[in-house]
Design a protein around this motif. Structure first.
Motif, PDB file in Angstrom:
ATOM      1  N   ALA A  69       0.728  -1.123  -0.549  1.00  0.00           N
ATOM      2  CA  ALA A  69      -0.298   0.098  -0.191  1.00  0.00           C
ATOM      3  C   ALA A  69       0.371   0.678  -0.128  1.00  0.00           C
ATOM      4  CB  ALA A  69      -0.631   0.002   1.079  1.00  0.00           C
ATOM      5  N   VAL A 114       0.992   4.100  -3.128  1.00  0.00           N
ATOM      6  CA  VAL A 114       0.654   5.440  -2.715  1.00  0.00           C
ATOM      7  C   VAL A 114       2.143   6.653  -2.847  1.00  0.00           C
ATOM      8  CG1 VAL A 114       0.155   6.785  -0.939  1.00  0.00           C
ATOM      9  CG2 VAL A 114      -1.195   4.926  -0.955  1.00  0.00           C
ATOM     10  N   LEU A 130       2.983   6.979  -7.048  1.00  0.00           N
ATOM     11  CA  LEU A 130       1.637   7.475  -7.435  1.00  0.00           C
ATOM     12  C   LEU A 130       1.840   9.336  -7.171  1.00  0.00           C
ATOM     13  CD1 LEU A 130      -0.780   8.205  -9.364  1.00  0.00           C
ATOM     14  CD2 LEU A 130      -1.806   7.884  -7.091  1.00  0.00           C
ATOM     15  N   ALA A 131       2.651  10.238  -5.426  1.00  0.00           N
ATOM     16  CA  ALA A 131       2.800  10.947  -4.896  1.00  0.00           C
ATOM     17  C   ALA A 131       3.851  11.335  -5.642  1.00  0.00           C
ATOM     18  CB  ALA A 131       2.699  10.818  -3.357  1.00  0.00           C
TER      19      ALA A 131
END
Length: 217
Positions: free
Chosen positions: A114, A118, A121-122
């Motif tokens: 996870a 994340v 993407l960030a």
């Protein structure tokens, strides 16, 4: 002597590979990086100070190449190396200074995957909009994989080697694309050392779970 006076010689070409100048920084990064991975494969505590030196060389190298996420990643690596150094000497539990190899639990995999998704993407969005990175996604995904692998290395999780191998599969063509040919070759060597490390840690785990294991210095 200023910091620039010290750093400038490290940025000067030392050799030429495939018509591309290779600096002292890249050569020193090559040597310290290979030594660090070899020491990790042998579970030798000296991998941590050698790794920190390698991170410092790569901060300079990646900043010059415009790989800003990888440059910033080295700062995080230094912090994690400090943590890993302490864990390897104090993480074995009460009365033990030896941290054994273990498998990654399902819970750890859940939050690692996870966090990796994340983070990728960030970082992709950040690099695409706030920097001049020409490869924002690939820079981000290698950063996320490397952080996940380093956490596993700090805790001596066997599967950290698979994460490093996945990162190396991307790193090798990425660095060649940025004309960092020596570093690209280095990561071929890293992948080989990762396979050796995976084999060594697997054998250590098997011996430990099948019976008592003698720990030598």
């Amino acid at each position: 002597m200023s910091l620039a006076d010290f750093l400038d010689p490290l940025q000067q070409p030392l050799v030429t590979v495939l018509d591309t100048p290779v600096s002292w920084t890249e050569v020193l990064g090559f040597g310290s990086g290979a030594l660090c991975v070899w020491l990790v494969a042998r579970q030798h505590i000296a991998n941590w100070p050698i790794g920190i030196a390698n991170n410092l060389f790569f901060i300079l190298l990646f900043t010059q190449a415009g790989l800003f996420a990888d440059a910033g990643l080295q700062v995080v690596f230094i912090a994690l190396a400090t943590y890993g150094w302490w864990t390897w000497t104090h993480g074995g539990g009460p009365g033990s200074s030896y941290l054994p190899v273990r498998r990654t639990s399902r819970t750890e995999w859940g939050w690692l995957l996870a966090a990796g998704a994340v983070g990728t993407l960030a970082l992709t969005l950040l690099l695409d909009h706030q920097t001049s990175s020409t490869v924002p996604f690939w820079d981000a995904v290698t950063t996320a994989l490397s952080l996940m692998a380093t956490y596993g290395q700090c805790r001596k999780r066997l599967e950290s080697w698979w994460l490093w191998i996945a990162a190396d599969v991307v790193y090798i063509p990425l660095y060649a694309h940025k004309d960092l040919y020596l570093t690209s070759i280095l990561y071929v060597g890293f992948m080989t050392l990762c396979v050796i490390g995976l084999r060594n840690w697997s054998r250590d785990l098997e011996r430990r779970t099948s019976g008592p294991v003698e720990v030598t210095a």
